[in-house]
Design a protein around this motif. Structure first.
Motif, PDB file in Angstrom:
ATOM      1  N   ALA A   1       0.967  -1.168  -0.019  1.00  0.00           N
ATOM      2  CA  ALA A   1      -0.014  -0.073  -0.057  1.00  0.00           C
ATOM      3  C   ALA A   1       0.919   1.190   0.009  1.00  0.00           C
ATOM      4  O   ALA A   1       0.660   2.240  -0.665  1.00  0.00           O
ATOM      5  CB  ALA A   1      -0.841  -0.041   1.166  1.00  0.00           C
ATOM      6  N   ASN A   2       1.759   1.276   0.845  1.00  0.00           N
ATOM      7  CA  ASN A   2       2.980   2.345   0.775  1.00  0.00           C
ATOM      8  C   ASN A   2       3.329   2.554  -0.670  1.00  0.00           C
ATOM      9  O   ASN A   2       3.566   3.883  -1.033  1.00  0.00           O
ATOM     10  CB  ASN A   2       4.007   2.043   1.884  1.00  0.00           C
ATOM     11  N   ILE A   3       3.777   1.431  -1.133  1.00  0.00           N
ATOM     12  CA  ILE A   3       4.372   1.822  -2.479  1.00  0.00           C
ATOM     13  C   ILE A   3       3.297   2.177  -3.538  1.00  0.00           C
ATOM     14  O   ILE A   3       3.680   3.100  -4.516  1.00  0.00           O
ATOM     15  CB  ILE A   3       5.047   0.326  -2.966  1.00  0.00           C
ATOM     16  N   ALA A   4       2.157   1.536  -3.365  1.00  0.00           N
ATOM     17  CA  ALA A   4       1.182   2.167  -4.543  1.00  0.00           C
ATOM     18  C   ALA A   4       0.764   3.375  -4.125  1.00  0.00           C
ATOM     19  O   ALA A   4       0.636   4.171  -5.297  1.00  0.00           O
ATOM     20  CB  ALA A   4      -0.305   1.296  -4.156  1.00  0.00           C
ATOM     21  N   GLY A   5       0.562   4.122  -3.082  1.00  0.00           N
ATOM     22  CA  GLY A   5       0.438   5.397  -2.774  1.00  0.00           C
ATOM     23  C   GLY A   5       1.415   6.235  -3.279  1.00  0.00           C
ATOM     24  O   GLY A   5       1.299   7.357  -3.933  1.00  0.00           O
ATOM     25  N   TYR A   6       2.900   6.100  -3.283  1.00  0.00           N
ATOM     26  CA  TYR A   6       3.966   6.641  -3.708  1.00  0.00           C
ATOM     27  C   TYR A   6       3.984   6.691  -5.377  1.00  0.00           C
ATOM     28  O   TYR A   6       3.961   7.915  -5.882  1.00  0.00           O
ATOM     29  CB  TYR A   6       5.230   6.266  -3.081  1.00  0.00           C
ATOM     30  N   LYS A   7       3.718   5.528  -5.935  1.00  0.00           N
ATOM     31  CA  LYS A   7       4.038   5.378  -7.214  1.00  0.00           C
ATOM     32  C   LYS A   7       2.832   5.856  -8.169  1.00  0.00           C
ATOM     33  O   LYS A   7       3.087   6.560  -9.094  1.00  0.00           O
ATOM     34  CB  LYS A   7       4.204   3.948  -7.625  1.00  0.00           C
ATOM     35  N   SER A   8       1.504   6.148  -7.421  1.00  0.00           N
ATOM     36  CA  SER A   8       0.342   6.315  -8.212  1.00  0.00           C
ATOM     37  C   SER A   8       0.472   8.022  -8.229  1.00  0.00           C
ATOM     38  O   SER A   8       0.260   8.590  -9.347  1.00  0.00           O
ATOM     39  CB  SER A   8      -0.796   6.192  -7.231  1.00  0.00           C
ATOM     40  N   VAL A   9       1.095   8.795  -7.437  1.00  0.00           N
ATOM     41  CA  VAL A   9       1.327  10.186  -7.518  1.00  0.00           C
ATOM     42  C   VAL A   9       2.352  10.287  -9.015  1.00  0.00           C
ATOM     43  O   VAL A   9       2.135  11.236  -9.765  1.00  0.00           O
ATOM     44  CB  VAL A   9       1.818  10.766  -6.331  1.00  0.00           C
ATOM     45  N   LEU A  10       3.196   9.605  -8.945  1.00  0.00           N
ATOM     46  CA  LEU A  10       4.506   9.833  -9.872  1.00  0.00           C
ATOM     47  C   LEU A  10       3.656   9.516 -11.270  1.00  0.00           C
ATOM     48  O   LEU A  10       4.174  10.110 -12.330  1.00  0.00           O
ATOM     49  CB  LEU A  10       5.546   8.937  -9.702  1.00  0.00           C
ATOM     50  N   MET A  11       2.878   8.426 -11.366  1.00  0.00           N
ATOM     51  CA  MET A  11       2.315   7.975 -12.636  1.00  0.00           C
ATOM     52  C   MET A  11       1.396   9.152 -13.053  1.00  0.00           C
ATOM     53  O   MET A  11       1.283   9.359 -14.197  1.00  0.00           O
ATOM     54  CB  MET A  11       1.697   6.644 -12.515  1.00  0.00           C
ATOM     55  N   ALA A  12       0.391   9.557 -12.056  1.00  0.00           N
ATOM     56  CA  ALA A  12      -0.246  10.684 -12.486  1.00  0.00           C
ATOM     57  C   ALA A  12       0.331  11.898 -13.046  1.00  0.00           C
ATOM     58  O   ALA A  12      -0.075  12.702 -13.857  1.00  0.00           O
ATOM     59  CB  ALA A  12      -1.278  10.997 -11.293  1.00  0.00           C
ATOM     60  N   ALA A  13       1.458  12.147 -12.364  1.00  0.00           N
ATOM     61  CA  ALA A  13       2.303  13.707 -12.803  1.00  0.00           C
ATOM     62  C   ALA A  13       2.704  13.345 -13.980  1.00  0.00           C
ATOM     63  O   ALA A  13       2.838  14.330 -14.884  1.00  0.00           O
ATOM     64  CB  ALA A  13       3.317  13.654 -11.699  1.00  0.00           C
ATOM     65  N   THR A  14       3.033  12.268 -14.319  1.00  0.00           N
ATOM     66  CA  THR A  14       3.746  12.109 -15.930  1.00  0.00           C
ATOM     67  C   THR A  14       2.681  12.285 -16.986  1.00  0.00           C
ATOM     68  O   THR A  14       2.925  12.487 -18.230  1.00  0.00           O
ATOM     69  CB  THR A  14       4.255  10.655 -16.068  1.00  0.00           C
ATOM     70  N   ARG A  15       1.472  12.057 -16.467  1.00  0.00           N
ATOM     71  CA  ARG A  15       0.246  12.003 -17.591  1.00  0.00           C
ATOM     72  C   ARG A  15      -0.424  13.300 -17.375  1.00  0.00           C
ATOM     73  O   ARG A  15      -1.315  13.671 -18.371  1.00  0.00           O
ATOM     74  CB  ARG A  15      -0.761  10.874 -17.299  1.00  0.00           C
ATOM     75  N   LEU A  16       0.094  14.229 -16.563  1.00  0.00           N
ATOM     76  CA  LEU A  16      -0.500  15.773 -16.527  1.00  0.00           C
ATOM     77  C   LEU A  16       0.136  16.551 -17.242  1.00  0.00           C
ATOM     78  O   LEU A  16       1.101  16.480 -17.515  1.00  0.00           O
ATOM     79  CB  LEU A  16      -0.465  16.002 -14.961  1.00  0.00           C
ATOM     80  N   GLY A  17      -0.645  17.476 -17.815  1.00  0.00           N
ATOM     81  CA  GLY A  17      -0.119  18.434 -18.938  1.00  0.00           C
ATOM     82  C   GLY A  17       0.320  19.681 -18.099  1.00  0.00           C
ATOM     83  O   GLY A  17       0.496  20.751 -18.663  1.00  0.00           O
ATOM     84  N   ILE A  18       0.244  19.786 -16.922  1.00  0.00           N
ATOM     85  CA  ILE A  18       0.636  20.808 -16.242  1.00  0.00           C
ATOM     86  C   ILE A  18       1.710  20.676 -15.148  1.00  0.00           C
ATOM     87  O   ILE A  18       1.775  19.485 -14.885  1.00  0.00           O
ATOM     88  CB  ILE A  18      -0.502  21.597 -15.504  1.00  0.00           C
ATOM     89  N   TYR A  19       2.555  21.753 -14.504  1.00  0.00           N
ATOM     90  CA  TYR A  19       3.426  21.394 -13.605  1.00  0.00           C
ATOM     91  C   TYR A  19       2.624  21.126 -12.284  1.00  0.00           C
ATOM     92  O   TYR A  19       1.576  21.448 -11.848  1.00  0.00           O
ATOM     93  CB  TYR A  19       3.933  22.819 -13.096  1.00  0.00           C
ATOM     94  N   MET A  20       3.320  20.198 -11.209  1.00  0.00           N
ATOM     95  CA  MET A  20       2.984  19.920 -10.168  1.00  0.00           C
ATOM     96  C   MET A  20       3.177  21.072  -9.036  1.00  0.00           C
ATOM     97  O   MET A  20       2.147  21.371  -8.308  1.00  0.00           O
ATOM     98  CB  MET A  20       3.377  18.701  -9.525  1.00  0.00           C
TER      99      MET A  20
END
Length: 244
Positions: A1-20
């Motif tokens: 669960a710890n890994i899923a929470g961490y990696k999900s943010v990175l995966m979402a950020a790479t698909r986003l068309g804006i800065y974080m």
């Protein structure tokens, strides 16, 4: 669960068309991305920490008011449904099923927040039950084009009505990721952490080199499904009764 929470943010950020993060440059000021996290368990708390490190604004919803302090300690804003009772708090600190009135208030609040968010990460799970439905199709339709939903409850049916397990779909210009084995994308640390858990559990059950099952210990009894030919897990009992 710890890994899923961490990696999900990175995966979402790479698909986003804006800065974080918030950026102030000679060319102008870039507003930070808005992240909404549904569920503040292990995965949710790690997602909060990761999203904050990337500089985004983070809002968090959970049916358990007790997690508010943990959420705010990580720098996120806790949003909650007004209620006179802790009806979302189950045994062992896990979430439990809520009333229909609470669910309606919950959906209204989530709909309001989700329409402003660039990333939504859902982690809401109830032990032994299908994942609660938190994001309806109409809510997805209200999201900004280019937004991303990471549904970490896809394995149990998903928190989003449109989620498809192990598929990444685009609906109304919103990406919905139903990847069910995100920890498997980080196999080294996933294996290390899982192995440590198993080792610690077996050590806890062993006294002087021998396995001792203390059924009065809630850690041991809570992890047990059968003992001496009888089913001891309540959820398993109910599932079998329903089948019969």
């Amino acid at each position: 669960a710890n890994i899923a929470g961490y990696k999900s943010v990175l995966m979402a950020a790479t698909r986003l068309g804006i800065y974080m993060p918030l950026l102030m440059t000679a060319a102008g000021t870039i507003r930070p991305a808005k992240v909404l996290i549904l569920g503040a368990g292990v995965a949710g708390l790690q997602a909060i920490a990761t999203a904050k490190r990337l500089g985004s604004q983070v809002e968090v919803f959970d049916v358990r008011p007790i997690v508010k302090e943990q959420v705010e300690s990580l720098g996120a804003k806790f949003i909650e449904v007004e209620s006179d009772s802790n009806e979302g708090v189950g045994e062992g600190g896990y979430a439990k099923e809520t009333s229909d009135d609470y669910k309606q208030k919950q959906q209204n609040l989530i709909h309001e927040c989700i329409s402003k968010s660039n990333i939504v990460i859902t982690t809401a799970l109830i032990p032994g039950r299908p994942a609660p439905l938190l994001i309806l199709k109409s809510m997805v339709e209200s999201m900004k084009p280019g937004s991303v939903i990471m549904d970490l409850a896809a394995e149990n049916g998903g928190n989003c009505e449109l989620t498809k397990k192990d598929e990444i779909i685009i609906y109304n210009q919103v990406t919905i990721d139903g990847t069910s084995n995100i920890p498997g994308t980080m196999p080294v640390h996933a294996s290390e952490l899982y192995g440590k858990n198993i080792s610690a559990f077996l050590t806890y059950m062993s006294k002087n080199g021998k396995l001792e099952l203390d059924l009065s210990d809630e850690i041991i009894s809570g992890a047990m499904f059968t003992h001496e030919g009888k089913i001891t897990d309540q959820q398993t009992k109910l599932a079998i009764e329903e089948l019969n």
